[in-house]
Scaffold this active site. Sequence first.
Site, mmCIF file in Angstrom:
data_model
loop_
_atom_site.group_PDB
_atom_site.id
_atom_site.type_symbol
_atom_site.label_atom_id
_atom_site.label_comp_id
_atom_site.label_asym_id
_atom_site.label_seq_id
_atom_site.Cartn_x
_atom_site.Cartn_y
_atom_site.Cartn_z
ATOM 1 N N CYS A 223 9.215 87.481 69.108
ATOM 2 C CA CYS A 223 8.728 86.680 67.979
ATOM 3 C C CYS A 223 9.209 85.268 68.266
ATOM 4 C CB CYS A 223 9.345 87.206 66.682
ATOM 5 S SG CYS A 223 9.127 86.091 65.278
ATOM 6 N N CYS B 281 2.570 82.505 68.072
ATOM 7 C CA CYS B 281 2.947 83.536 67.107
ATOM 8 C C CYS B 281 2.496 84.863 67.694
ATOM 9 C CB CYS B 281 2.239 83.262 65.777
ATOM 10 S SG CYS B 281 2.472 84.559 64.545
ATOM 11 N N ASP C 259 1.617 78.343 64.296
ATOM 12 C CA ASP C 259 2.440 79.514 63.950
ATOM 13 C C ASP C 259 2.395 79.694 62.433
ATOM 14 O OD1 ASP C 259 4.247 81.683 64.186
ATOM 15 O OD2 ASP C 259 5.988 80.389 63.945
ATOM 16 N N SER C 260 3.000 80.784 61.972
ATOM 17 C CA SER C 260 3.094 81.012 60.528
ATOM 18 C C SER C 260 4.199 80.159 59.905
ATOM 19 C CB SER C 260 3.408 82.484 60.275
ATOM 20 O OG SER C 260 4.620 82.809 60.934
ATOM 21 N N HIS D 94 10.035 82.927 66.463
ATOM 22 C CA HIS D 94 11.147 82.436 65.636
ATOM 23 C C HIS D 94 12.515 82.744 66.282
ATOM 24 C CE1 HIS D 94 8.249 82.016 62.350
ATOM 25 N NE2 HIS D 94 9.188 81.474 61.604
ATOM 26 N N GLU E 221 13.724 80.571 59.484
ATOM 27 C CA GLU E 221 13.161 79.559 58.570
ATOM 28 C C GLU E 221 14.292 78.857 57.813
ATOM 29 O OE1 GLU E 221 9.848 78.621 57.808
ATOM 30 O OE2 GLU E 221 9.259 79.802 59.555
HETATM 31 N N1 DGL Z 1 6.593 83.447 64.840
HETATM 32 C C1 DGL Z 1 5.833 84.597 64.408
HETATM 33 C C2 DGL Z 1 5.731 85.610 65.545
HETATM 34 O O1 DGL Z 1 5.967 85.255 66.702
HETATM 35 C C3 DGL Z 1 6.409 85.058 63.100
HETATM 36 C C4 DGL Z 1 5.646 86.124 62.456
HETATM 37 C C5 DGL Z 1 5.636 86.213 60.961
HETATM 38 O O2 DGL Z 1 5.305 85.243 60.310
HETATM 39 O O3 DGL Z 1 5.872 87.333 60.502
HETATM 40 O O4 DGL Z 1 5.376 86.751 65.365
#
Ligand code: DGL
Length: 277
Positions: A187, A77, A13-14, A189, A155
Amino acid sequence: MSERELPRILVFDSGVGGLSVAARVHEQLPTASIVYLADNAAFPYGALSESVVVERCCRLISKALEQYPCDAIVVACNTASTVALPNLRAITDVPVVGVVPAVKPAATQTKNRRIGILATPATVRRPYLDELIREFAPDCQVERVGHPGLVQWAEDLARGVPVPQCNLDGAVRKLRDAGVDTVVLGCTHYPLLLTSLKQSLPEVKFWVDSGDAIARRVVWLLAQAGKPIEAREPSRVLGTPVAEALFTGKAPAGIASYMAGLGLQPKLVTGNWPETL
Ligand code: DGL
């Protein structure tokens, strides 16, 4: 059985969002070893161009596979999955599982045919989401919210900073006003913010994310490949569920204990990875 004989799964993931998916994978595959890779040096992906996201995903995942050969890759992600999956599948034989916003299950659960979709600003704009809505929820009123604050609050929460509830209330007001009874967490997150989201939208009956479906898909893929997937004495065969948590930027402060709270105690946490490319 040695650790490497057990399945190993790379979850990407990011940032910390993919931990919500890794937790579901660990629940369904307690003897699998997870390598978690977060491209937090480039967070948030929602603010990057598609070509940059594709290039970073391919480069970093290839590098991680050199260090940790894996049996499955989970792109946990939505923002990356909507653009990078074909390129990733072209560079590796390892099966790649992506995430898509769970519009289909939401459309089967909603009673009042009003659905909210919470995603990143990039995901709410992607034609891919229009197609999902057209295909699976054509008879529903669908409200989309692509607020940039939510990923950052998730985060921050992983670093022990409480969610700013008033700001969150404001971010999801459109869904409250529309009277949706079902919300898609589009998302990875956002499941990490669920307690606070429920406070902001107490009238919502169904919260839908893709974590369990992804985990089931991983189990299926490993079974097809003849990997040992049965849950047997995980604590004896595996010291910790996460072999290593790799962060391309600085590792978030307190991340090991946050991960432990999700049942994902890491053996090692590495920041500024990789040193060279
Ligand atoms: N967890 C990522 C997602 O599902 C986050 C995206 C991001 O970094 O903008 O899209």
